[in-house]
Design a protein around this motif. Structure first.
Motif, PDB file in Angstrom:
ATOM      1  N   TYR A  74       0.839  -1.196   0.000  1.00  0.00           N
ATOM      2  CA  TYR A  74       0.000   0.000   0.000  1.00  0.00           C
ATOM      3  C   TYR A  74       0.875   1.247   0.000  1.00  0.00           C
ATOM      4  O   TYR A  74       2.045   1.216   0.376  1.00  0.00           O
ATOM      5  CB  TYR A  74      -0.962   0.022   1.189  1.00  0.00           C
ATOM      6  CG  TYR A  74      -0.281   0.069   2.532  1.00  0.00           C
ATOM      7  CD1 TYR A  74      -0.028   1.285   3.161  1.00  0.00           C
ATOM      8  CD2 TYR A  74       0.113  -1.103   3.171  1.00  0.00           C
ATOM      9  CE1 TYR A  74       0.600   1.325   4.400  1.00  0.00           C
ATOM     10  CE2 TYR A  74       0.735  -1.067   4.396  1.00  0.00           C
ATOM     11  CZ  TYR A  74       0.981   0.146   4.996  1.00  0.00           C
ATOM     12  OH  TYR A  74       1.601   0.183   6.219  1.00  0.00           O
ATOM     13  N   THR A  75       0.274   2.327  -0.444  1.00  0.00           N
ATOM     14  CA  THR A  75       0.925   3.632  -0.417  1.00  0.00           C
ATOM     15  C   THR A  75      -0.162   4.697  -0.363  1.00  0.00           C
ATOM     16  O   THR A  75      -1.325   4.424  -0.660  1.00  0.00           O
ATOM     17  CB  THR A  75       1.835   3.843  -1.645  1.00  0.00           C
ATOM     18  OG1 THR A  75       2.601   5.040  -1.467  1.00  0.00           O
ATOM     19  CG2 THR A  75       1.030   3.968  -2.930  1.00  0.00           C
ATOM     20  N   GLN A  76       0.246   5.877   0.025  1.00  0.00           N
ATOM     21  CA  GLN A  76      -0.673   7.007   0.026  1.00  0.00           C
ATOM     22  C   GLN A  76      -0.199   7.989  -1.033  1.00  0.00           C
ATOM     23  O   GLN A  76       0.987   8.339  -1.082  1.00  0.00           O
ATOM     24  CB  GLN A  76      -0.711   7.687   1.387  1.00  0.00           C
ATOM     25  CG  GLN A  76      -1.770   8.749   1.480  1.00  0.00           C
ATOM     26  CD  GLN A  76      -1.951   9.272   2.886  1.00  0.00           C
ATOM     27  OE1 GLN A  76      -1.418   8.715   3.838  1.00  0.00           O
ATOM     28  NE2 GLN A  76      -2.697  10.344   3.011  1.00  0.00           N
ATOM     29  N   ALA A  77      -1.102   8.405  -1.890  1.00  0.00           N
ATOM     30  CA  ALA A  77      -0.812   9.384  -2.937  1.00  0.00           C
ATOM     31  C   ALA A  77      -1.813  10.517  -2.767  1.00  0.00           C
ATOM     32  O   ALA A  77      -2.973  10.381  -3.144  1.00  0.00           O
ATOM     33  CB  ALA A  77      -0.922   8.755  -4.318  1.00  0.00           C
ATOM     34  N   GLY A  78      -1.353  11.589  -2.148  1.00  0.00           N
ATOM     35  CA  GLY A  78      -2.279  12.677  -1.830  1.00  0.00           C
ATOM     36  C   GLY A  78      -3.294  12.195  -0.813  1.00  0.00           C
ATOM     37  O   GLY A  78      -2.941  11.668   0.227  1.00  0.00           O
ATOM     38  N   ARG A  79      -4.563  12.302  -1.154  1.00  0.00           N
ATOM     39  CA  ARG A  79      -5.628  11.840  -0.253  1.00  0.00           C
ATOM     40  C   ARG A  79      -6.105  10.438  -0.591  1.00  0.00           C
ATOM     41  O   ARG A  79      -7.092   9.977  -0.041  1.00  0.00           O
ATOM     42  CB  ARG A  79      -6.802  12.817  -0.328  1.00  0.00           C
ATOM     43  CG  ARG A  79      -6.446  14.203   0.187  1.00  0.00           C
ATOM     44  CD  ARG A  79      -7.633  15.065   0.275  1.00  0.00           C
ATOM     45  NE  ARG A  79      -8.637  14.370   1.088  1.00  0.00           N
ATOM     46  CZ  ARG A  79      -9.827  14.840   1.385  1.00  0.00           C
ATOM     47  NH1 ARG A  79     -10.164  16.026   0.959  1.00  0.00           N
ATOM     48  NH2 ARG A  79     -10.674  14.158   2.102  1.00  0.00           N
ATOM     49  N   PHE A  91       2.643   0.684  -8.787  1.00  0.00           N
ATOM     50  CA  PHE A  91       3.452   1.508  -9.687  1.00  0.00           C
ATOM     51  C   PHE A  91       2.754   1.799 -10.992  1.00  0.00           C
ATOM     52  O   PHE A  91       3.075   2.769 -11.673  1.00  0.00           O
ATOM     53  CB  PHE A  91       4.805   0.851  -9.934  1.00  0.00           C
ATOM     54  CG  PHE A  91       5.694   0.827  -8.717  1.00  0.00           C
ATOM     55  CD1 PHE A  91       5.844   1.953  -7.931  1.00  0.00           C
ATOM     56  CD2 PHE A  91       6.355  -0.327  -8.365  1.00  0.00           C
ATOM     57  CE1 PHE A  91       6.657   1.929  -6.812  1.00  0.00           C
ATOM     58  CE2 PHE A  91       7.173  -0.357  -7.241  1.00  0.00           C
ATOM     59  CZ  PHE A  91       7.321   0.780  -6.469  1.00  0.00           C
ATOM     60  N   ALA A  92       1.764   0.990 -11.358  1.00  0.00           N
ATOM     61  CA  ALA A  92       1.014   1.232 -12.588  1.00  0.00           C
ATOM     62  C   ALA A  92       0.028   2.386 -12.432  1.00  0.00           C
ATOM     63  O   ALA A  92      -0.417   2.955 -13.427  1.00  0.00           O
ATOM     64  CB  ALA A  92       0.259  -0.038 -12.992  1.00  0.00           C
ATOM     65  N   ASP A  93      -0.292   2.740 -11.211  1.00  0.00           N
ATOM     66  CA  ASP A  93      -1.190   3.873 -10.967  1.00  0.00           C
ATOM     67  C   ASP A  93      -0.438   5.161 -11.283  1.00  0.00           C
ATOM     68  O   ASP A  93       0.643   5.399 -10.761  1.00  0.00           O
ATOM     69  CB  ASP A  93      -1.655   3.869  -9.510  1.00  0.00           C
ATOM     70  CG  ASP A  93      -2.730   4.913  -9.277  1.00  0.00           C
ATOM     71  OD1 ASP A  93      -2.414   6.120  -9.383  1.00  0.00           O
ATOM     72  OD2 ASP A  93      -3.861   4.535  -8.958  1.00  0.00           O
ATOM     73  N   PRO A  94      -0.998   6.030 -12.127  1.00  0.00           N
ATOM     74  CA  PRO A  94      -0.279   7.243 -12.525  1.00  0.00           C
ATOM     75  C   PRO A  94      -0.046   8.244 -11.391  1.00  0.00           C
ATOM     76  O   PRO A  94       0.784   9.141 -11.538  1.00  0.00           O
ATOM     77  CB  PRO A  94      -1.161   7.852 -13.613  1.00  0.00           C
ATOM     78  CG  PRO A  94      -2.504   7.220 -13.432  1.00  0.00           C
ATOM     79  CD  PRO A  94      -2.276   5.881 -12.793  1.00  0.00           C
ATOM     80  N   THR A  95      -0.725   8.103 -10.255  1.00  0.00           N
ATOM     81  CA  THR A  95      -0.527   9.057  -9.165  1.00  0.00           C
ATOM     82  C   THR A  95       0.629   8.670  -8.241  1.00  0.00           C
ATOM     83  O   THR A  95       0.970   9.417  -7.344  1.00  0.00           O
ATOM     84  CB  THR A  95      -1.801   9.196  -8.314  1.00  0.00           C
ATOM     85  OG1 THR A  95      -2.110   7.929  -7.726  1.00  0.00           O
ATOM     86  CG2 THR A  95      -2.968   9.695  -9.152  1.00  0.00           C
ATOM     87  N   THR A  96       1.220   7.493  -8.475  1.00  0.00           N
ATOM     88  CA  THR A  96       2.367   7.091  -7.651  1.00  0.00           C
ATOM     89  C   THR A  96       3.659   7.474  -8.367  1.00  0.00           C
ATOM     90  O   THR A  96       3.709   7.597  -9.577  1.00  0.00           O
ATOM     91  CB  THR A  96       2.367   5.575  -7.369  1.00  0.00           C
ATOM     92  OG1 THR A  96       2.454   4.874  -8.600  1.00  0.00           O
ATOM     93  CG2 THR A  96       1.132   5.173  -6.607  1.00  0.00           C
ATOM     94  N   SER A  97       4.688   7.625  -7.582  1.00  0.00           N
ATOM     95  CA  SER A  97       5.990   8.009  -8.124  1.00  0.00           C
ATOM     96  C   SER A  97       6.982   6.886  -7.886  1.00  0.00           C
ATOM     97  O   SER A  97       7.016   6.299  -6.815  1.00  0.00           O
ATOM     98  CB  SER A  97       6.476   9.281  -7.433  1.00  0.00           C
ATOM     99  OG  SER A  97       7.785   9.570  -7.818  1.00  0.00           O
ATOM    100  N   THR A  98       7.812   6.597  -8.844  1.00  0.00           N
ATOM    101  CA  THR A  98       8.812   5.543  -8.697  1.00  0.00           C
ATOM    102  C   THR A  98      10.194   6.106  -8.413  1.00  0.00           C
ATOM    103  O   THR A  98      11.165   5.378  -8.356  1.00  0.00           O
ATOM    104  CB  THR A  98       8.887   4.649  -9.951  1.00  0.00           C
ATOM    105  OG1 THR A  98       9.188   5.471 -11.084  1.00  0.00           O
ATOM    106  CG2 THR A  98       7.574   3.933 -10.159  1.00  0.00           C
ATOM    107  N   GLY A  99      10.305   7.377  -8.256  1.00  0.00           N
ATOM    108  CA  GLY A  99      11.621   7.943  -7.974  1.00  0.00           C
ATOM    109  C   GLY A  99      11.560   9.448  -7.791  1.00  0.00           C
ATOM    110  O   GLY A  99      10.516  10.052  -7.890  1.00  0.00           O
ATOM    111  N   PRO A 100      12.726  10.068  -7.557  1.00  0.00           N
ATOM    112  CA  PRO A 100      12.767  11.528  -7.321  1.00  0.00           C
ATOM    113  C   PRO A 100      12.486  12.339  -8.550  1.00  0.00           C
ATOM    114  O   PRO A 100      12.569  11.963  -9.646  1.00  0.00           O
ATOM    115  CB  PRO A 100      14.190  11.771  -6.824  1.00  0.00           C
ATOM    116  CG  PRO A 100      14.972  10.540  -7.082  1.00  0.00           C
ATOM    117  CD  PRO A 100      14.002   9.445  -7.390  1.00  0.00           C
TER     118      PRO A 100
END
Length: 100
Positions: A74-79, A91-100
């Motif tokens: 799990y991860t939190q992306a914004g709300r 990682f396939a969700d466009p609101t997640t980030s895989t790096g800096p």
């Protein structure tokens, strides 16, 4: 290790008045959650990962087996809370980030 002990749990739930419409492990989990809430985890053995939306309480219940054999990422992306059984789905969700 086998999947969790839903076959053994079902007769006890039926004896306490729960009605089943399928032979699935998912239905056993839902009835067990309905009866015990998060305490249901004390009754589960084996491998499992579960997500249950409780529409009455408007809460999300996420859990996995004690040994972590069935993953729950799990991860939190914004709300938003994003969860999956495979990290590549997160990682396939466009609101997640895989790096800096």
């Amino acid at each position: 290790m086998k999947s969790f002990n839903y076959v053994e749990l079902r007769p006890g739930l039926e004896a306490r008045g729960h009605r089943f419409y399928t032979n699935t492990d998912t239905e056993v989990l839902l009835h067990l959650y309905e009866e015990k809430g998060a305490e249901m985890l004390n009754d589960l053995n084996g491998q499992f990962a579960v997500a249950i939306w409780d529409c009455h309480k408007e809460t999300l219940f996420l859990a996995r087996d004690r040994m972590g054999i069935r993953p729950l990422f799990y991860t939190q992306a914004g709300r938003r809370l994003i969860f999956a059984s495979e990290v590549k789905a997160i990682f396939a969700d466009p609101t997640t980030s895989t790096g800096p």
